[in-house]
Design a protein around this motif. Structure first.
Motif, PDB file in Angstrom:
ATOM      1  N   MET A 223      -5.139  28.066  43.281  1.00 60.94           N
ATOM      2  CA  MET A 223      -5.216  28.290  44.872  1.00 60.94           C
ATOM      3  C   MET A 223      -5.665  29.686  45.468  1.00 60.94           C
ATOM      4  N   SER A 224      -6.043  29.732  46.186  1.00 62.63           N
ATOM      5  CA  SER A 224      -6.940  31.014  47.080  1.00 62.63           C
ATOM      6  C   SER A 224      -5.297  31.277  47.881  1.00 62.63           C
ATOM      7  N   THR A 225      -4.676  31.793  47.830  1.00 63.92           N
ATOM      8  CA  THR A 225      -3.359  32.168  48.246  1.00 63.92           C
ATOM      9  C   THR A 225      -3.836  33.023  49.949  1.00 63.92           C
ATOM     10  N   ASP A 226      -4.065  34.352  50.178  1.00 63.99           N
ATOM     11  CA  ASP A 226      -4.621  34.956  50.970  1.00 63.99           C
ATOM     12  C   ASP A 226      -5.756  34.200  51.719  1.00 63.99           C
ATOM     13  N   VAL A 227      -4.868  32.704  52.514  1.00 64.72           N
ATOM     14  CA  VAL A 227      -6.140  32.111  53.402  1.00 64.72           C
ATOM     15  C   VAL A 227      -6.912  32.929  54.544  1.00 64.72           C
ATOM     16  N   THR A 228      -7.991  32.804  54.883  1.00 66.62           N
ATOM     17  CA  THR A 228      -8.420  33.110  56.246  1.00 66.62           C
ATOM     18  C   THR A 228      -8.772  31.915  57.729  1.00 66.62           C
ATOM     19  N   THR A 229      -7.861  32.438  58.131  1.00 67.10           N
ATOM     20  CA  THR A 229      -7.761  31.052  59.257  1.00 67.10           C
ATOM     21  C   THR A 229      -8.449  31.305  60.761  1.00 67.10           C
ATOM     22  N   THR A 230      -8.732  29.965  61.636  1.00 66.07           N
ATOM     23  CA  THR A 230      -8.936  30.672  62.821  1.00 66.07           C
ATOM     24  C   THR A 230      -8.274  29.665  63.490  1.00 66.07           C
ATOM     25  N   HIS A 231      -7.841  30.055  64.935  1.00 62.71           N
ATOM     26  CA  HIS A 231      -7.601  29.123  65.953  1.00 62.71           C
ATOM     27  C   HIS A 231      -8.208  28.134  66.447  1.00 62.71           C
ATOM     28  N   SER A 232      -7.425  26.761  66.929  1.00 69.87           N
ATOM     29  CA  SER A 232      -8.268  25.854  67.892  1.00 69.87           C
ATOM     30  C   SER A 232      -9.015  26.830  68.454  1.00 69.87           C
ATOM     31  N   ASN A 233      -8.687  27.230  69.450  1.00 69.68           N
ATOM     32  CA  ASN A 233      -9.277  27.587  70.923  1.00 69.68           C
ATOM     33  C   ASN A 233      -9.518  29.175  70.987  1.00 69.68           C
ATOM     34  N   ALA A 234     -10.072  28.802  69.209  1.00 61.02           N
ATOM     35  CA  ALA A 234     -11.078  30.090  69.514  1.00 61.02           C
ATOM     36  C   ALA A 234     -12.792  29.738  69.412  1.00 61.02           C
ATOM     37  N   PHE A 235     -13.660  30.421  69.575  1.00 61.36           N
ATOM     38  CA  PHE A 235     -15.474  29.751  70.242  1.00 61.36           C
ATOM     39  C   PHE A 235     -16.129  29.812  69.066  1.00 61.36           C
ATOM     40  N   ILE A 236     -17.669  29.077  68.661  1.00 63.51           N
ATOM     41  CA  ILE A 236     -18.187  29.121  67.471  1.00 63.51           C
ATOM     42  C   ILE A 236     -18.068  30.760  66.616  1.00 63.51           C
ATOM     43  N   PHE A 237     -18.875  31.434  68.202  1.00 59.88           N
ATOM     44  CA  PHE A 237     -19.210  32.518  67.091  1.00 59.88           C
ATOM     45  C   PHE A 237     -18.033  33.239  67.033  1.00 59.88           C
ATOM     46  N   GLU A 238     -16.989  32.972  67.347  1.00 61.26           N
ATOM     47  CA  GLU A 238     -15.621  34.518  66.298  1.00 61.26           C
ATOM     48  C   GLU A 238     -15.846  33.850  65.359  1.00 61.26           C
ATOM     49  N   HIS A 245     -17.082  38.586  58.165  1.00 58.43           N
ATOM     50  CA  HIS A 245     -16.398  39.854  58.167  1.00 58.43           C
ATOM     51  C   HIS A 245     -15.858  39.094  56.790  1.00 58.43           C
ATOM     52  N   ASN A 246     -15.159  38.309  56.027  1.00 59.41           N
ATOM     53  CA  ASN A 246     -13.929  38.584  55.328  1.00 59.41           C
ATOM     54  C   ASN A 246     -15.108  37.046  54.374  1.00 59.41           C
ATOM     55  N   ASN A 247     -16.615  37.215  53.994  1.00 57.91           N
ATOM     56  CA  ASN A 247     -16.919  36.415  53.913  1.00 57.91           C
ATOM     57  C   ASN A 247     -16.373  35.373  52.713  1.00 57.91           C
ATOM     58  N   VAL A 248     -15.498  34.094  53.474  1.00 59.53           N
ATOM     59  CA  VAL A 248     -15.371  32.729  53.199  1.00 59.53           C
ATOM     60  C   VAL A 248     -16.039  31.857  53.286  1.00 59.53           C
ATOM     61  N   HIS A 249     -16.276  30.647  52.776  1.00 56.14           N
ATOM     62  CA  HIS A 249     -17.297  29.902  53.276  1.00 56.14           C
ATOM     63  C   HIS A 249     -16.634  28.664  53.783  1.00 56.14           C
ATOM     64  N   HIS A 250     -15.152  28.600  53.483  1.00 59.18           N
ATOM     65  CA  HIS A 250     -14.472  27.640  54.474  1.00 59.18           C
ATOM     66  C   HIS A 250     -13.325  27.662  55.292  1.00 59.18           C
ATOM     67  N   LEU A 251     -13.231  27.075  56.379  1.00 53.80           N
ATOM     68  CA  LEU A 251     -12.331  28.349  57.183  1.00 53.80           C
ATOM     69  C   LEU A 251     -11.400  27.543  57.687  1.00 53.80           C
ATOM     70  N   PRO A 252     -10.061  27.345  57.592  1.00 54.97           N
ATOM     71  CA  PRO A 252      -8.893  25.779  58.414  1.00 54.97           C
ATOM     72  C   PRO A 252      -8.604  26.575  59.898  1.00 54.97           C
ATOM     73  N   VAL A 253      -8.594  25.919  60.261  1.00 59.04           N
ATOM     74  CA  VAL A 253      -9.246  25.234  62.090  1.00 59.04           C
ATOM     75  C   VAL A 253      -6.897  25.156  62.091  1.00 59.04           C
ATOM     76  N   MET A 254      -6.404  25.829  62.975  1.00 61.12           N
ATOM     77  CA  MET A 254      -5.136  25.882  63.218  1.00 61.12           C
ATOM     78  C   MET A 254      -5.016  25.153  64.556  1.00 61.12           C
ATOM     79  N   ASP A 255      -3.965  25.327  64.620  1.00 63.83           N
ATOM     80  CA  ASP A 255      -2.688  24.350  65.918  1.00 63.83           C
ATOM     81  C   ASP A 255      -1.665  24.912  65.041  1.00 63.83           C
TER      82      ASP A 255
END
Length: 623
Positions: A223-238, A245-255
């Motif tokens: 598994m990849s441990t340095d996980v890039t995430t975004t917050h559920s309040n973020a806009f799609i453009f963010e 910026h991080n060259n990732v193809h999957h982004l967990p959305v967090m609350d």
């Protein structure tokens, strides 16, 4: 309608806010207009007098004053004045005087009230120049779903998650059963589960199947441990910028600590027509410079699509910087494949607009290398010189021209160990001579984009601490920044180039965004910020009391408007088959753009005056 009235209407509808009003409203207004002529030096409105007219300047120029007698504004052809008094008991709050022979269309109070039925007109007159910039920026961004839609719109199912203790085979079975390409992994050893890693279908192929790992291998092993995430309040453009910026193809959305869902690259591509993420993904699939060069031809089209979808300047600049960064990263990978592994750790450092996430289509290369302190030139430099040349030549093939100032990693001076870079920055800050100030404007916007990026993290921290504690350096930087002024004359007329191929134009980068980047960088350095992007620097400045509270908002609005006019100018050139540049002719701008550019340039003028005062830039002398 009489010919004279048609001429009046045709003139007015070229200028905001009348350019957005319906024809029937304009016809009624024009029919009631009174025409008045004022000689130069004549008072038009006096403080405290009763006023029953909105004034529209047909020709000439008018100065507007504060109660104290201080000059507040100058208005010229196509601009209005007197609206504030009309909305406050019809009493003049800002006196006005003609400074040229001036022809004015006077709109009676009753028609002014009629115009207020229009939301566009009301929005325009209820706010002052700098607030109009904010309104103009906001109105444009509201039409772009990427700017207003939250990332949760892309989540269409509950998250599929498993503990990080499951085995490889079980993880693969879960992913297959639920049809997901990424699996968040939770650490359940504490009081509450927390996200500790992620595994994707690509991880299964490259880390498990390729190495024939047993089915009972713990999923935590791959598994990849340095996980890039975004917050559920973020806009799609963010979310899009985060993935770029991080060259990732999957982004967990967090609350908080809860996984709300996982969005994939394909989700955003489906949602947005500007395929910047898709282009970045394809860059990493190219196997040689020839393939990258072919793909680079899609960059202008991607840029134009984003402009036509009303993305803001931050989004466009970040996306284009992400594309440029990806070309550099893939070239570095190909270079290492060709030359072998590097003899010592290194970091490839982006400078200037790429580091600020403000790159457009008219750009050259600005880069350098930070090498590990174990670097021995006689033993190691031949490798890094060859790698730098491979990358620089490849970027040139892809449309990123060589830097005319030779600010590239191919220059021996800009390929140095970390300790030498710290010596460079220390000398530039402690001994701010002309060359040092020039280097400061280039190298103080820096970001590590490949390799040991902790090297550039150290440099950013070093610069932030040392610069903030050196008032003389900040004063010299401020004085240097005052050399580039916005193209606005004393009477709010555009000041243009008078000779050469750019005659009768002004440069929106050199006279607009660049002066703003310079002065905002100085404030950011003064408050010890490590931020590189101009908008992020403004956010950091706003968290301090370095400049007045409304000053940050005014700078943000002005920078956004100037940047977006520059961006649109380049996009129109591309669509017309011309080579894009930064040189604009006023007659090619819409009345709306001309009016609001003047507002924005006035903000820059005021910001430069404050810069001179804040850092005592007028008193400092060269070393």
């Amino acid at each position: 309608m009489q010919a004279e009235l048609i001429e009046i209407r045709n003139h007015m509808v070229q200028h905001a806010p009348f350019d957005e009003l319906p024809t029937e409203m304009m016809d009624k207004v024009v029919a009631g207009i009174e025409i008045t002529y004022f000689q130069a030096g004549t008072d038009i409105l006096e403080l405290g007098q009763n006023n029953n007219y909105l004034h529209y300047v047909r020709s000439g120029a008018v100065e507007i004053f504060r109660r104290s007698g201080e000059l507040y504004n100058r208005v010229t052809e196509g601009e209005i004045f007197g609206q504030i008094g009309l909305m406050m008991n019809r009493t003049v709050r800002f006196p006005a005087r003609a400074i040229e022979d001036t022809l004015v269309y006077q709109i009676p109070f009753e028609l002014f009230q009629y115009l207020l039925q229009s939301e566009e007109f009301t929005d325009f007159v209820e706010i002052e120049d700098r607030s109009r910039l904010r309104s103009a920026n906001s109105r444009r961004e509201k039409s772009n779903q990427l700017m207003t839609a939250k990332v949760t719109r892309l989540i269409n199912r509950a998250p599929v998650i498993v503990p990080n203790t499951v085995r490889l085979q079980e993880a693969a079975r879960v992913m297959t059963e639920h049809g997901v390409s990424a699996l968040p992994l939770m650490d359940e050893s504490g009081d509450k589960p927390r996200l500790c890693g992620i595994v994707t279908d690509r991880d299964l192929r490259t880390r498990a199947l390729t190495h024939a790992l047993p089915s009972e291998t713990p999923i935590s092993d791959i598994m990849s441990t340095d996980v890039t995430t975004t917050h559920s309040n973020a806009f799609i453009f963010e979310a899009m910028l985060t993935m770029l910026h991080n060259n990732v193809h999957h982004l967990p959305v967090m609350d908080g600590d809860t996984v709300r869902g996982v969005i994939a690259l394909s989700d955003i591509i489906k949602h947005e027509s500007q395929s910047s993420l898709y282009l970045v993904s394809n860059i990493y699939h190219q196997h040689d410079v020839k393939g990258l060069k072919k793909l680079s031809k899609d960059v202008p089209d991607t840029f134009v699509r984003m402009v036509n979808e009303d993305a803001n300047s931050h989004m466009i600049g970040s996306a284009m910087a992400g594309i440029g960064r990806s070309f550099s990263q893939r070239l570095l990978e190909l270079g290492e494949e060709k030359l072998g592994p590097p003899p010592v750790p290194y970091c490839f450092m982006a400078l200037g607009s790429m580091a600020r996430d403000e790159q457009l289509v008219v750009t050259d290369q600005d880069n350098a290398m930070v090498l590990d302190d174990s670097f021995i030139p006689e033993e190691h430099d031949a490798y890094f010189k060859a790698l730098a040349k491979f990358v620089s030549d490849g970027l040139a093939e892809c449309g990123y021209t060589y830097c005319t100032g030779d600010i590239m990693a191919t220059n021996d001076k800009w390929r140095q160990p970390l300790k030498v870079w710290k010596e460079y920055f220390a000398d530039w800050i402690d001994n701010p001579k002309a060359e040092a100030l020039l280097n400061s404007n280039i190298f103080f916007d820096l970001e590590g984009i490949y390799g040991e990026t902790r090297f550039t993290d150290e440099l950013q921290e070093f610069v932030a601490k040392r610069a903030s504690g050196n008032p003389r350096f900040l004063a010299m930087m401020a004085r240097n920044a005052l050399g580039r002024t916005p193209p606005l004359g004393f009477f709010r007329q555009f000041v243009m180039e008078e000779d050469g191929k750019h005659n009768k134009t002004f440069n929106l980068k050199r006279r607009g965004t660049a002066p703003m980047s310079d002065l905002i960088r100085i404030h950011a350095l003064a408050c010890g910020s490590r931020a590189q992007n101009t908008f992020n620097r403004l956010k950091a400045i706003g968290a301090t009391e370095l400049i007045p509270e409304d000053g940050v908002d005014n700078l943000r609005d002005a920078f956004e408007f100037i940047a977006i006019v520059r961006i649109r100018h380049q996009a129109l050139a591309i669509e017309a088959g011309r080579k894009p540049d930064n040189n604009v002719r006023p007659e090619d701008l819409s009345p709306f753009e001309r009016s609001h550019l003047k507002d924005a340039f006035q903000v820059v003028n005021q910001a430069q005056k404050f810069l001179r005062f804040r850092y005592n830039a007028g008193a400092v002398r060269n070393a």
